[in-house]
Design an enzyme around this catalytic site. Structure first.
Site, short mmCIF file in Angstrom:
data_model
loop_
_atom_site.label_atom_id
_atom_site.label_comp_id
_atom_site.label_asym_id
_atom_site.label_seq_id
_atom_site.Cartn_x
_atom_site.Cartn_y
_atom_site.Cartn_z
N GLU A 1 0.83 -1.21 0.00
CA GLU A 1 0.00 0.00 0.00
C GLU A 1 0.87 1.26 0.00
O GLU A 1 0.58 2.24 0.70
CB GLU A 1 -0.95 -0.01 1.20
CG GLU A 1 -1.95 -1.15 1.16
CD GLU A 1 -3.00 -1.06 2.23
OE1 GLU A 1 -4.18 -1.33 1.93
OE2 GLU A 1 -2.66 -0.72 3.38
N GLU B 1 -6.67 -7.37 -0.97
CA GLU B 1 -7.19 -7.33 0.40
C GLU B 1 -8.68 -6.99 0.33
O GLU B 1 -9.06 -5.87 -0.02
CB GLU B 1 -6.45 -6.29 1.25
CG GLU B 1 -5.00 -6.66 1.54
CD GLU B 1 -4.34 -5.71 2.53
OE1 GLU B 1 -5.05 -4.91 3.17
OE2 GLU B 1 -3.09 -5.76 2.66
#
Length: 607
Positions: free
Chosen positions: A182, A257
């Site tokens: 991320e 995710e």
């Protein structure tokens, strides 16, 4: 085409379950709209679980549950601070044996997506970074700073020696490997990402690499040429559009995710996410032929002192609980929940005709415990290590201490009342005057001072500081030292001449006797009980205050009466027939001497 992708992927899933062909090489690559395994479309139906959060003795059972829900792949982060706890000292043994974890998954017919990053977030201490990086002069994590890149490169090469032979191209079961994590939520330096890619390939990770980012940040966090996976989105058209925009108009389409659940932190309500709202979404994603990794499939427990914390500067400091139950499909003990069954039904709808999932293993037995008397005790301040002396307070990092507690001691002239102000306590402090507790300072509440009355004469001032978990997300990763970071003043006058006693609590049990501990100083209490059979249990800490529990030498994690977590999970795998030992470090309710076990967790009570 979408139905064909889904069907081919599930057929290959069951072929690989039957095959379990250790040593057989495969080719895993990107197609325009789907992953290709040996040239055929393959759909990842994956769930995240982390090897340090599960007793090694239970890894295989959790993997069997993954298969029973319909998963063909498991995802896991790799935790730098677990594997290099001190600079140049590597540990891949016991619960840290990531190689054995991956190989066991192959034995169970599961593929693996590997996420070494090395930054992981994961509600984990310092986002997975080892504490000692902060002692390297000028080092800046997640940057091109040379000191950071040097340590990062050393680590990733060590990891490559462990895991690169297990890539699918080399006969293993690791399908692909994620670089960074991320990153688009943190920065946008493509040159830095390219260095990441170079480190991974030079370390032997020469297969398929990818990045993952939330939808708003995907353009900042992906590296051209690598697959840009997406987090937190499950609308098929948005998934396709965002990935195509950043991948030359192509797929495959991977939700790295997917959040059908959430985590907890101390002092906030327990988080639950109803299965009914997410089973249909899973059905839609699978029907669209999109690959998915649910975070988490099984959370487990963040044992020891490895929980992380959230802090954004304008919000309260939020240390996370030891229970990482996460309201996941598989609960903290590894049992199927209603969410597990709902997701299994959603996956079953997409199975080829005649294919059946394995039976769901029965829930593990659990038990209560009769009252355990903790008959031995020792004061935490009675058996202190040698002191480190300095004019002003030193941090944990100054003392080369990773986790646990530090006792700060100084002397001050008494016979007066005034404000004791402690500069930047990180994170929780108990204050004592001549051995008597006079107050506490809690970073969560923005506290930094208290009013105290000093008796006449020279007074001993003790401040016990607990590291409640370094920040794991955002720019405050760069401000993560622990202890007392500023000066300490009484009535505006700086106090000098400090002794520091490091209490990392790596071993406990010394200095205990039958006598009780006077006063209200923190106490270690030990008890024994015998078992004729073992089963999971949950230590009920509702009558206790705040502290840490060890059973048979295993640090089970923290408890804190403020909740929402009120029990500490004790897995059957760490109990013994015959004699068992429990040690409790209690900071607040120091007269407590009895411990009970219950057969169900209590994760949803705030006090």
């Amino acid at each position: 085409m979408r139905l064909q992708v889904s069907r081919f992927g599930l057929i290959l899933f069951f072929v690989c379950l039957l095959m379990k062909a250790e040593g057989q090489t495969h080719k895993f690559e990107l197609g325009d709209s789907a992953f290709l395994l040996d040239g055929k479309p393959f759909q990842l139906i994956s769930g995240e679980m982390h090897y340090p959060r599960i007793p090694r003795e239970a890894w295989r059972a959790r993997m069997k549950m993954a298969r029973a829900m319909g998963l063909n792949t498991i995802g896991t982060y790799v935790f730098w601070n677990v594997h290099e706890p001190e600079k140049g000292v590597f540990d891949f043994s016991g619960n840290n044996d990531i190689k054995a974890f991956v190989q066991m998954a192959q034995e169970e017919g599961l593929w693996v997506t590997l996420r070494p990053s090395p930054y992981v977030c994961a509600e984990w201490e310092f986002g997975g970074y080892p504490y000692w990086l902060q002692n390297e002069k000028g080092l800046v994590v997640r940057s091109k700073e040379p000191g950071y890149l040097h340590e990062y490169e050393q680590y990733i090469h060590e990891l490559g020696r462990q895991l690169s032979p297990l890539l699918v191209e080399h006969g293993g079961n690791i399908l692909m490997v994620q670089i960074e994590n991320e990153y688009g939520s943190y920065g946008s330096d493509k040159e830095y990402l390219e260095i990441n890619r170079k480190f991974f390939t030079e370390a032997g990770f020469d297969g398929l690499l990818y990045t993952c980012d939330p939808a708003p940040d995907i353009n900042k966090g992906h590296l051209p040429g690598l697959l840009p996976a997406i987090n937190g989105v499950d609308e098929p058209e948005i998934v396709r559009r965002k990935i195509r925009e950043n991948h030359d108009g192509k797929g495959p389409f991977y939700i790295a995710e997917w959040y059908p659940a959430w985590f907890d932190w101390w002092g906030a309500p327990h988080h639950t996410v109803p299965a009914a709202g997410y089973a249909g979404r899973l059905d839609t994603v699978l029907g669209a032929g999109i690959s998915i990794n649910m975070y988490m499939f099984h959370g487990g427990t963040t044992r020891g002192f490895m929980n992380g914390s959230n802090y954004k500067g304008n919000t309260p400091f939020e240390p996370q609980t030891s229970s990482y139950d996460y309201d996941a499909p598989l609960d903290e003990a590894g049992n199927a929940t209603p969410k597990f069954m709902a997701f299994r039904r959603a996956i079953e709808k997409h199975l080829p005709a005649g294919v059946r999932l394995p039976e769901v293993p029965k829930a593990k037995p659990s038990m209560g415990l009769p009252v355990v008397r903790l008959t031995e005790a020792g004061g935490l301040f009675q058996d202190l290590p040698g002191a480190v002396r300095a004019d002003g307070p030193l941090t944990f990092e100054d003392l080369h201490q990773d986790y646990g507690f530090v006792l700060y001691r100084s002397r001050v002239a008494g016979g007066r009342r005034g404000v004791l102000r402690v500069g930047s306590v990180r994170d929780y402090a108990l204050v004592y005057i001549d051995g008597k507790r006079v107050g506490m300072i809690d970073r969560r509440l923005g506290q930094d001072s208290l009013v105290v009355d000093l008796p006449a004469g020279e007074v001993r001032l003790d401040i016990l500081v607990e590291n409640m978990g370094r920040i794991d997300f955002g720019r405050y990763l760069l401000e993560n030292k622990k202890g007392i970071l500023g000066d300490v003043r009484f009535d505006g006058v700086e106090l000098k001449g400090w002794e520091h006693f490091g209490l990392p609590m790596k071993s406990v049990g010394r200095g205990m006797g039958a006598a009780d501990v006077p006063g209200d100083q923190p106490v270690l209490r030990r008890g024994h009980w015998r078992l004729s059979q073992v089963a999971d249990t949950y230590l009920d800490m509702r009558r206790w205050g705040k502290g840490v529990v060890w059973v048979n030498g295993h640090n089970l994690g923290r408890y804190w009466s403020i909740g929402p977590q009120q029990t500490v999970y004790l897995p059957a795998e760490w109990l013994k027939k015959g004699d068992n030992e429990v040690v409790v470090l209690e900071l607040i309710k120091t007269g407590q001497q009895e411990l009970r076990g219950v057969d169900k967790p209590i994760l949803d009570i705030l006090q």
